[in-house]
Design a protein around this motif. Structure first.
Motif, PDB file in Angstrom:
ATOM      1  N   ILE A 130       0.794  -1.197  -0.019  1.00  0.00           N
ATOM      2  CA  ILE A 130       0.115  -0.037   0.161  1.00  0.00           C
ATOM      3  C   ILE A 130       0.955   1.208   0.024  1.00  0.00           C
ATOM      4  CG2 ILE A 130      -0.424  -0.270   2.327  1.00  0.00           C
ATOM      5  CD1 ILE A 130      -2.878   1.226   0.165  1.00  0.00           C
ATOM      6  N   PRO A 268      -4.153   6.690  -2.485  1.00  0.00           N
ATOM      7  CA  PRO A 268      -3.534   5.375  -1.797  1.00  0.00           C
ATOM      8  C   PRO A 268      -3.745   4.403  -3.006  1.00  0.00           C
ATOM      9  CG  PRO A 268      -4.898   6.360   0.011  1.00  0.00           C
ATOM     10  CD  PRO A 268      -4.929   7.379  -1.239  1.00  0.00           C
ATOM     11  N   PHE A 270      -3.052   0.361  -3.547  1.00  0.00           N
ATOM     12  CA  PHE A 270      -2.895  -0.935  -3.255  1.00  0.00           C
ATOM     13  C   PHE A 270      -2.304  -1.848  -4.526  1.00  0.00           C
ATOM     14  CE2 PHE A 270      -4.228  -5.277  -2.329  1.00  0.00           C
ATOM     15  CZ  PHE A 270      -3.485  -5.524  -0.757  1.00  0.00           C
ATOM     16  N   ALA A 295      -8.845  -4.778   0.449  1.00  0.00           N
ATOM     17  CA  ALA A 295      -8.323  -3.474   0.624  1.00  0.00           C
ATOM     18  C   ALA A 295      -9.124  -2.237   0.138  1.00  0.00           C
ATOM     19  CB  ALA A 295      -6.791  -3.578  -0.344  1.00  0.00           C
ATOM     20  N   LYS A 300      -7.431   4.167   4.912  1.00  0.00           N
ATOM     21  CA  LYS A 300      -6.139   4.310   4.193  1.00  0.00           C
ATOM     22  C   LYS A 300      -5.671   5.880   4.262  1.00  0.00           C
ATOM     23  CE  LYS A 300      -7.375   2.377   0.241  1.00  0.00           C
ATOM     24  NZ  LYS A 300      -8.561   1.401   0.764  1.00  0.00           N
ATOM     25  N   ASP A 305      -3.478   3.319   9.396  1.00  0.00           N
ATOM     26  CA  ASP A 305      -4.368   2.387   8.757  1.00  0.00           C
ATOM     27  C   ASP A 305      -3.660   1.429   7.802  1.00  0.00           C
ATOM     28  OD1 ASP A 305      -6.840   3.928   9.688  1.00  0.00           O
ATOM     29  OD2 ASP A 305      -6.794   5.385   8.204  1.00  0.00           O
ATOM     30  N   PHE A 306      -2.485   2.024   7.318  1.00  0.00           N
ATOM     31  CA  PHE A 306      -1.840   1.015   6.520  1.00  0.00           C
ATOM     32  C   PHE A 306      -1.434  -0.246   7.183  1.00  0.00           C
ATOM     33  CE2 PHE A 306       0.027   4.030   2.723  1.00  0.00           C
ATOM     34  CZ  PHE A 306      -1.331   4.507   2.638  1.00  0.00           C
ATOM     35  N   LEU A 309      -4.408  -2.355   7.413  1.00  0.00           N
ATOM     36  CA  LEU A 309      -4.939  -2.917   6.231  1.00  0.00           C
ATOM     37  C   LEU A 309      -3.727  -4.271   6.176  1.00  0.00           C
ATOM     38  CD1 LEU A 309      -5.622  -1.149   2.954  1.00  0.00           C
ATOM     39  CD2 LEU A 309      -4.048  -3.109   2.993  1.00  0.00           C
TER      40      LEU A 309
END
Length: 377
Positions: A130, A268, A270, A295, A300, A305-306, A309
């Motif tokens: 990500i 962001p 992914f 995802a 994000k 958050d990353f 995830l």
């Protein structure tokens, strides 16, 4: 293998500083000797090597693939080839096993299905990334996922070159640094994702991805990362980060010198194990499709958050964070271009158990400079 056991394996992620050496063979030899136990253990536990690669290499018809494959990679990257010769000698592992492991993706694609005889244990090197470059953060976070045979069979190499340039690469036992992630003293960092092209998109005897990524470790910057100049056999995805310019590029490659570059911005991005912007025929990988979908609905907006995830296992069949039975998330790497650091996290990244943190700011060249410290907890 339980997560506690995996955590212990990760806590033992060793870093070996090597160089400057008189030549590439010596560097490989010293790495092979230092990690001979891990390399031998990996060879003994690697079912793909035992059940697919070795039996194929022993067949008469394999020579028409292996001979040009070995020749082309040796000719294109003679120093890295010598590094592998040294690794084999230093570890006491047969050279053929070392070459088969390093070029496994370029060979497995051409093994006739009938030769596998029920040993279809190969799984994609499923990694998840990500990435974002926004006003408040410029971050790449990466899950390093691999076959269960790699658990406990990885290490970090800090290679110091004769001109004082150094690199650090997360390394699979017996392989070139790095088919996973790394950085160098020019402030260039990268992570890698496997992408499987369809059979009609691959070319025999091309350059191995391990050799291309080993070369990136010596690139002076994003524009010097010689990805498109290599005639690769299969495909790969490279995420390149440059500390000095705060840029992140997602580069998808395929055979016949096909390359597509996506500059990561404030939205962001992914990436699992499927082509997103290079338009070629590809294998429909259910695992990647599920991770991509999951995802897309997760938050994000922050570094937390990353990590959340990448630690997600809500999809029981195809989780983003993997704990077996075939695929394991070996570790998570976080590259923060504002802090100019690369951190390695053991276990689920939600737990933020940082076991190594490195400065990736471009360095004044000084081979005595130790830029890492560990805070294993």
């Amino acid at each position: 293998m339980g997560s506690t056991n995996m955590q212990m394996q990760m806590q033992m992620l060793e870093i070996f500083e090597v160089g400057p050496c008189k030549d590439s063979y010596e560097m490989g030899f010293l790495i092979g000797r230092r990690f001979s136990q891990k390399i031998r253990s990996r060879v003994q536990n690697d079912l793909i090597l035992q059940n697919q690669l070795r039996p194929f290499a022993q067949k008469a018809h394999s020579e028409s693939l292996l001979k040009p494959l070995f020749h082309n990679n040796q000719r294109k990257f003679p120093r890295y080839w010598d590094e592998l010769l040294g690794t084999a000698a230093g570890s006491g592992v047969p050279l053929l096993d070392i070459l088969l492991m390093n070029l496994r993706k370029e060979i497995l694609a051409f093994i006739p299905k009938e030769d596998i005889k029920g040993f279809n244990v190969d799984t994609p090197d499923d990694c998840s990334d990500i990435l974002v470059v926004g006003e408040s953060m410029a971050i790449a976070a990466h899950n390093e996922d691999a076959n269960v045979a790699l658990v406990g069979h990885t290490y970090l190499i800090k290679g110091i070159l004769s001109d004082g340039v150094f690199f650090v690469g997360y390394t699979y036992a017996g392989e070139l640094p790095s088919c996973a992630f790394g950085f160098n003293s020019h402030g260039l960092a990268f992570t890698l994702n496997s992408v499987p092209p369809a059979e009609d998109e691959i070319v025999a005897g091309g350059i191995g991805r391990n050799f291309v990524s080993r070369d990136i470790l010596e690139a002076t910057g994003i524009d010097d990362a010689r990805i498109s100049s290599s005639e690769v056999s299969v495909g790969h995805c490279y995420n390149l980060m440059e500390a000095s310019t705060r840029r992140i590029l997602n580069v998808e490659t395929a055979s016949k010198r096909r390359v597509s570059v996506h500059e990561v911005g404030k939205k962001p991005f992914f990436h699992a194990n499927m082509y997103l912007h290079l338009h070629i025929n590809q294998v429909q990988d259910e695992n990647s499709i599920h991770r991509q979908k999951r995802a897309s609905v997760l938050a994000k907006t922050s570094k937390e958050d990353f990590l959340s995830l990448l630690g997600d296992f809500d999809d029981k069949k195809y989780p983003i964070y993997m704990t077996g039975p075939l695929l394991h998330t070996l570790c998570t790497a976080v590259i923060d271009l504002d802090e100019q650091t690369l951190s390695i996290i053991a276990g689920n990244p939600k737990g933020r158990d940082v076991i190594h943190i490195f400065s990736i700011s471009p360095k004044e060249l000084n081979s005595n400079h130790d830029n890492s410290h560990s805070n294993a907890t």
